[in-house]
Design an enzyme around this catalytic site. Structure first.
Site, PDB file in Angstrom:
ATOM      1  N   HIS A 129      20.642  39.992  16.118  1.00 35.74           N
ATOM      2  CA  HIS A 129      20.359  39.898  14.675  1.00 35.74           C
ATOM      3  C   HIS A 129      21.595  39.365  13.937  1.00 35.74           C
ATOM      4  O   HIS A 129      21.506  38.437  13.139  1.00 35.74           O
ATOM      5  CB  HIS A 129      19.955  41.270  14.121  1.00 35.74           C
ATOM      6  CG  HIS A 129      20.066  41.389  12.627  1.00 35.74           C
ATOM      7  ND1 HIS A 129      19.156  40.804  11.762  1.00 35.74           N
ATOM      8  CD2 HIS A 129      20.979  42.006  11.836  1.00 35.74           C
ATOM      9  CE1 HIS A 129      19.512  41.074  10.513  1.00 35.74           C
ATOM     10  NE2 HIS A 129      20.616  41.797  10.524  1.00 35.74           N
TER      11      HIS A 129
ATOM     12  N   ASP B  12      25.338   7.742   1.883  1.00 37.42           N
ATOM     13  CA  ASP B  12      24.930   8.656   2.949  1.00 37.42           C
ATOM     14  C   ASP B  12      26.176   9.429   3.354  1.00 37.42           C
ATOM     15  O   ASP B  12      27.239   9.246   2.756  1.00 37.42           O
ATOM     16  CB  ASP B  12      24.371   7.876   4.163  1.00 37.42           C
ATOM     17  CG  ASP B  12      23.444   8.738   5.026  1.00 37.42           C
ATOM     18  OD1 ASP B  12      22.289   8.337   5.238  1.00 37.42           O
ATOM     19  OD2 ASP B  12      23.880   9.805   5.491  1.00 37.42           O
TER      20      ASP B  12
ATOM     21  N   TRP C 176      27.787  41.879  17.203  1.00 41.76           N
ATOM     22  CA  TRP C 176      28.058  40.444  16.990  1.00 41.76           C
ATOM     23  C   TRP C 176      29.549  40.143  17.065  1.00 41.76           C
ATOM     24  O   TRP C 176      29.945  38.994  17.248  1.00 41.76           O
ATOM     25  CB  TRP C 176      27.451  39.943  15.673  1.00 41.76           C
ATOM     26  CG  TRP C 176      28.276  40.199  14.445  1.00 41.76           C
ATOM     27  CD1 TRP C 176      28.267  41.322  13.683  1.00 41.76           C
ATOM     28  CD2 TRP C 176      29.213  39.293  13.815  1.00 41.76           C
ATOM     29  NE1 TRP C 176      29.149  41.192  12.631  1.00 41.76           N
ATOM     30  CE2 TRP C 176      29.740  39.953  12.684  1.00 41.76           C
ATOM     31  CE3 TRP C 176      29.658  37.993  14.102  1.00 41.76           C
ATOM     32  CZ2 TRP C 176      30.691  39.371  11.841  1.00 41.76           C
ATOM     33  CZ3 TRP C 176      30.602  37.412  13.256  1.00 41.76           C
ATOM     34  CH2 TRP C 176      31.098  38.102  12.140  1.00 41.76           C
TER      35      TRP C 176
ATOM     36  N   SER D 258      28.953  22.129  16.838  1.00 47.83           N
ATOM     37  CA  SER D 258      28.128  21.658  15.724  1.00 47.83           C
ATOM     38  C   SER D 258      28.859  21.856  14.393  1.00 47.83           C
ATOM     39  O   SER D 258      28.907  20.947  13.557  1.00 47.83           O
ATOM     40  CB  SER D 258      26.797  22.418  15.715  1.00 47.83           C
ATOM     41  OG  SER D 258      26.120  22.216  14.500  1.00 47.83           O
ATOM     42  N   SER D 259      29.447  23.052  14.207  1.00 52.33           N
ATOM     43  CA  SER D 259      30.139  23.348  12.941  1.00 52.33           C
ATOM     44  C   SER D 259      31.324  22.420  12.724  1.00 52.33           C
ATOM     45  O   SER D 259      31.562  21.943  11.607  1.00 52.33           O
ATOM     46  CB  SER D 259      30.642  24.798  12.940  1.00 52.33           C
ATOM     47  OG  SER D 259      29.562  25.685  12.863  1.00 52.33           O
TER      48      SER D 259
ATOM     49  N   HIS E  40      37.587  36.645   9.747  1.00 53.70           N
ATOM     50  CA  HIS E  40      37.704  36.839   8.306  1.00 53.70           C
ATOM     51  C   HIS E  40      37.560  35.541   7.516  1.00 53.70           C
ATOM     52  O   HIS E  40      36.786  35.503   6.568  1.00 53.70           O
ATOM     53  CB  HIS E  40      38.932  37.629   7.871  1.00 53.70           C
ATOM     54  CG  HIS E  40      38.618  38.239   6.540  1.00 53.70           C
ATOM     55  ND1 HIS E  40      37.862  39.382   6.430  1.00 53.70           N
ATOM     56  CD2 HIS E  40      38.767  37.767   5.300  1.00 53.70           C
ATOM     57  CE1 HIS E  40      37.608  39.606   5.151  1.00 53.70           C
ATOM     58  NE2 HIS E  40      38.142  38.636   4.444  1.00 53.70           N
TER      59      HIS E  40
ATOM     60  N   GLU F 120      35.802  33.215   8.468  1.00 54.67           N
ATOM     61  CA  GLU F 120      34.377  32.942   8.657  1.00 54.67           C
ATOM     62  C   GLU F 120      33.523  33.572   7.560  1.00 54.67           C
ATOM     63  O   GLU F 120      32.573  32.972   7.068  1.00 54.67           O
ATOM     64  CB  GLU F 120      33.938  33.452  10.044  1.00 54.67           C
ATOM     65  CG  GLU F 120      32.449  33.616  10.235  1.00 54.67           C
ATOM     66  CD  GLU F 120      31.694  32.307  10.229  1.00 54.67           C
ATOM     67  OE1 GLU F 120      30.497  32.330   9.928  1.00 54.67           O
ATOM     68  OE2 GLU F 120      32.298  31.252  10.526  1.00 54.67           O
TER      69      GLU F 120
ATOM     70  N   TYR G  64      34.362  34.039   4.579  1.00 54.47           N
ATOM     71  CA  TYR G  64      34.531  33.215   3.366  1.00 54.47           C
ATOM     72  C   TYR G  64      33.826  31.871   3.509  1.00 54.47           C
ATOM     73  O   TYR G  64      33.352  31.312   2.524  1.00 54.47           O
ATOM     74  CB  TYR G  64      36.016  33.067   3.022  1.00 54.47           C
ATOM     75  CG  TYR G  64      36.559  34.371   2.509  1.00 54.47           C
ATOM     76  CD1 TYR G  64      36.252  34.806   1.208  1.00 54.47           C
ATOM     77  CD2 TYR G  64      37.275  35.229   3.329  1.00 54.47           C
ATOM     78  CE1 TYR G  64      36.673  36.037   0.751  1.00 54.47           C
ATOM     79  CE2 TYR G  64      37.694  36.466   2.877  1.00 54.47           C
ATOM     80  CZ  TYR G  64      37.384  36.868   1.588  1.00 54.47           C
ATOM     81  OH  TYR G  64      37.780  38.095   1.133  1.00 54.47           O
TER      82      TYR G  64
ATOM     83  N   SER H 233      27.899  27.845  -9.553  1.00 55.72           N
ATOM     84  CA  SER H 233      28.604  27.078 -10.591  1.00 55.72           C
ATOM     85  C   SER H 233      27.815  25.856 -11.040  1.00 55.72           C
ATOM     86  O   SER H 233      28.144  25.238 -12.047  1.00 55.72           O
ATOM     87  CB  SER H 233      29.978  26.636 -10.079  1.00 55.72           C
ATOM     88  OG  SER H 233      30.730  27.767  -9.714  1.00 55.72           O
TER      89      SER H 233
ATOM     90  N   HIS I  79      42.571  43.885   8.206  1.00 51.45           N
ATOM     91  CA  HIS I  79      41.951  45.001   7.457  1.00 51.45           C
ATOM     92  C   HIS I  79      40.678  45.497   8.158  1.00 51.45           C
ATOM     93  O   HIS I  79      40.121  46.514   7.775  1.00 51.45           O
ATOM     94  CB  HIS I  79      41.680  44.632   5.996  1.00 51.45           C
ATOM     95  CG  HIS I  79      40.638  43.584   5.772  1.00 51.45           C
ATOM     96  ND1 HIS I  79      40.682  42.737   4.700  1.00 51.45           N
ATOM     97  CD2 HIS I  79      39.513  43.244   6.457  1.00 51.45           C
ATOM     98  CE1 HIS I  79      39.638  41.922   4.738  1.00 51.45           C
ATOM     99  NE2 HIS I  79      38.913  42.217   5.793  1.00 51.45           N
ATOM    100  N   HIS I  80      40.227  44.760   9.192  1.00 51.30           N
ATOM    101  CA  HIS I  80      39.123  45.253  10.009  1.00 51.30           C
ATOM    102  C   HIS I  80      39.630  46.214  11.078  1.00 51.30           C
ATOM    103  O   HIS I  80      38.847  46.723  11.867  1.00 51.30           O
ATOM    104  CB  HIS I  80      38.420  44.078  10.707  1.00 51.30           C
ATOM    105  CG  HIS I  80      37.825  43.087   9.755  1.00 51.30           C
ATOM    106  ND1 HIS I  80      36.515  43.145   9.333  1.00 51.30           N
ATOM    107  CD2 HIS I  80      38.364  42.021   9.109  1.00 51.30           C
ATOM    108  CE1 HIS I  80      36.277  42.151   8.485  1.00 51.30           C
ATOM    109  NE2 HIS I  80      37.379  41.458   8.345  1.00 51.30           N
TER     110      HIS I  80
ATOM    111  N   THR J  65      38.588  35.980  -6.995  1.00 43.16           N
ATOM    112  CA  THR J  65      37.147  36.231  -7.037  1.00 43.16           C
ATOM    113  C   THR J  65      36.747  36.719  -8.419  1.00 43.16           C
ATOM    114  O   THR J  65      35.720  36.317  -8.974  1.00 43.16           O
ATOM    115  CB  THR J  65      36.755  37.270  -5.959  1.00 43.16           C
ATOM    116  OG1 THR J  65      37.397  36.916  -4.731  1.00 43.16           O
ATOM    117  CG2 THR J  65      35.263  37.285  -5.751  1.00 43.16           C
TER     118      THR J  65
ATOM    119  N   LYS K 282      36.410  33.932 -10.876  1.00 43.03           N
ATOM    120  CA  LYS K 282      35.125  33.235 -10.773  1.00 43.03           C
ATOM    121  C   LYS K 282      34.035  33.984 -11.527  1.00 43.03           C
ATOM    122  O   LYS K 282      33.275  33.397 -12.305  1.00 43.03           O
ATOM    123  CB  LYS K 282      34.716  33.087  -9.305  1.00 43.03           C
ATOM    124  CG  LYS K 282      35.538  32.056  -8.569  1.00 43.03           C
ATOM    125  CD  LYS K 282      35.121  32.003  -7.125  1.00 43.03           C
ATOM    126  CE  LYS K 282      35.731  30.789  -6.465  1.00 43.03           C
ATOM    127  NZ  LYS K 282      35.287  29.517  -7.048  1.00 43.03           N
TER     128      LYS K 282
ATOM    129  N   ARG L  40      27.578  53.606  12.267  1.00 40.49           N
ATOM    130  CA  ARG L  40      26.726  52.422  12.389  1.00 40.49           C
ATOM    131  C   ARG L  40      26.430  52.145  13.868  1.00 40.49           C
ATOM    132  O   ARG L  40      27.042  52.737  14.754  1.00 40.49           O
ATOM    133  CB  ARG L  40      27.417  51.220  11.759  1.00 40.49           C
ATOM    134  CG  ARG L  40      28.725  50.854  12.417  1.00 40.49           C
ATOM    135  CD  ARG L  40      29.538  49.887  11.596  1.00 40.49           C
ATOM    136  NE  ARG L  40      29.098  48.513  11.778  1.00 40.49           N
ATOM    137  CZ  ARG L  40      29.879  47.445  11.602  1.00 40.49           C
ATOM    138  NH1 ARG L  40      31.139  47.589  11.221  1.00 40.49           N
ATOM    139  NH2 ARG L  40      29.408  46.233  11.767  1.00 40.49           N
TER     140      ARG L  40
END
Length: 530
Positions: A81, A110, A146, A174-175, A258, A260, A262, A273, A307-308, A333, A336, A455
């Site tokens: 998931h 293009d 994950w 791909s990315s 991390h 990722e 963002y 925006s 921080h993880h 943030t 924004k 969790r």
């Protein structure tokens, strides 16, 4: 002006007449709009697939006591998931929006590298076919979360780990190709006169996102390769007995992970925006501060990975460093959020479906941001870590953040994409069903976490039963709500009211505005009233 020879004209005509039809048109297309459409449909299919897995998870947790699935299968569901939603739903959706919108927003014919564009899409269905097929292997699919922490993913994982690693490599390729394409397009194909500080914010956010992708995807590739060799080739990168270090895995993973997260939210900022000024009927407040805020978030995202990992036994100095850097991200943030609210302030607001999703994004994403600030506080994080509080936090950021912004974008640009207006009534139904159910789904998880429910478990103590039941009902309702969206999109493609040249009358063009003028009309009395 050069003139074409007869041969060139004949060759062009011949090519035009035998343009591929049917399925070949989609397989061979190099048109940025076609490829954008492919990405968007693919991500929607993956969104429903990952959502079905979430339904299995919530059905199992509906009441305590193991009732539906084996614990091992439950772990496979949580793992796949997460992988599908991150790499299959959110990222391809943003790439699809980039393909559709960036060339049009910068006045390019293009994308700069159209064949690579085709290739970067068509390897994705293979990657996810490989990942999903691992669930049917002997021993089952990936069951280690994950984030695939070692030693769960190395010593204790099923043989299908090899398929998982291979699929992640393909997604990463791909990315990287998509990101290179975005950067080359924006740098080289802007219309004359479109200077950097005139770019629409969606283009800016994607440019910065693309640099993040190129920086961190190789880190992920390195991590999964070491997992592969530890499992199958006898290396000991993360095996303490062989001189390795399982905590090193976390450092490598989160140095990718991390930035990722963002990558999964910066394009949202660009979408919001574009939409908020359009339905406020005034230019975006503080354009240049938005650009600088986006860039600073991207830079800071490389300084906060640990921080993880507050509970892994870091030195206190390191914990303080990561705590303060994490809190610092709240500043750009907050800029924004302030700018979006200031844009709406005294605007001539209307609340069509795109604006509803945009306003919901601002409110609910801010809730996710505040719980993130709570998690940043090191001593408090010792209590929150690995509880449902963390699950609540990142789902507020990713579901009511990233996914709501993607839906806002779909509603906002559907008339341009299809030539038809969507059913506003169905759109409103979709919005209200989604926004109510998503809060019933994720808000109570904060309290589960604070009460100590861990969790990633298939079973739990009786005192958590009532809240889990509410959460599961919210989950099923949210899942079913997305079928309204599917119906709406299909109806819109097949026909309906013809979209005018300016679908959002009175607002069209505002998403391409220049940097905002000094906004006297925002906070002071307009001159003519004095």
């Amino acid at each position: 002006m050069s003139t074409l020879t007869q041969d060139q004209i004949a060759a062009h005509d011949e090519h035009h007449h035998c343009a591929p039809k049917g399925i070949m048109r989609w397989l061979l297309t190099t048109n940025h709009k076609d490829i954008g459409t492919l990405y968007l449909w693919f991500s929607f299919i993956m969104f429903l697939t990952g959502g079905a897995m979430a339904m299995v998870i919530r059905a199992e947790l509906f009441q305590p006591g193991l009732q539906l699935v084996e614990p091992n299968f439950f772990n496979q569901m949580t793992t796949v998931h997460g992988l599908i939603m991150v790499f299959g739903a959110v990222m391809p959706a943003f790439t699809g929006l980039a393909n559709w919108l960036i060339p049009m927003m910068i006045g390019a014919p293009d994308m700069a590298l159209p064949r690579m564009n085709n290739w970067s899409f068509w390897i994705l269905p293979f990657a996810f076919t490989i990942l999903l097929s691992s669930l049917f292997m002997e021993g089952g699919g990936p069951n280690f979360g994950w984030t695939f922490y070692a030693p769960l993913s190395t010593t204790y994982s099923p043989d299908s780990t090899a398929l998982f690693v291979f699929s992640i490599h393909i997604m990463g390729i791909s990315s990287i190709m998509g990101a290179i394409n975005v950067i080359v397009t924006i740098v080289n194909l802007r219309a004359p006169g479109m200077t950097w500080m005139k770019l629409p914010l969606f283009v800016w956010t994607w440019l910065i996102t693309a640099f993040l992708l190129i920086a961190v995807m190789p880190v992920l590739a390195g991590a999964v390769t070491m997992v592969l060799t530890d499992k199958f080739f006898g290396t000991s990168f993360f095996e303490a007995a062989g001189g390795g270090d399982p905590v090193m895995f976390q450092h490598i993973f989160w140095f990718f992970g991390h930035p990722e997260v963002y990558i999964m939210i910066l394009p949202s900022f660009g979408i919001i925006s574009a939409i908020v000024p359009a339905f406020s009927r005034k230019p975006l407040f503080g354009y240049s501060s938005m650009v600088y805020a986006t860039a600073s978030i991207a830079i800071l995202s490389f300084l906060v990975w640990a921080h993880h990992m507050f509970t892994t036994g870091m030195p206190v100095f390191a914990e303080l460093f990561f705590m303060y850097c994490t809190m610092l991200i709240a500043v750009p943030t907050g800029v924004k959020v302030f700018n979006w609210v200031a844009t709406m302030w005294r605007g001539s607001l209307s609340f069509e479906t795109p604006m509803l999703f945009a306003v919901a994004f601002i409110i609910l994403f801010t809730i996710g941001g505040f719980s993130g600030l709570m998690l940043a506080i090191t001593p408090a994080d010792f209590q929150y870590h690995d509880t449902y509080f963390v699950v609540a936090h990142f789902h507020y950021v990713l579901v009511t953040g990233a996914i709501f912004s993607i839906m806002a974008a779909a509603y906002y640009w559907l008339p341009k994409w299809t030539g038809h207006m969507y059913s506003e009534k169905l759109g409103q139904w979709h919005f209200w069903c989604s926004v109510i159910s998503v809060n019933v789904l994720f808000f109570p998880m904060h309290f589960l976490g604070l009460a100590g429910m861990p969790r990633r478990i298939p079973d739990y103590s009786i005192q958590f039963a009532d809240v889990n039941q509410i959460v599961s009902i919210g989950g099923f309702a949210f899942g079913l709500s997305q079928l309204i969206f599917l119906v709406l999109v299909i109806k819109c493609i097949r026909g309906g009211e013809k979209a005018p040249a300016k679908p959002w009358e009175g607002s069209e063009g505002l998403e391409w505005t220049l940097p905002s003028p000094a906004p006297y009309h925002s906070f002071t009395t307009p001159p003519e009233v004095k």
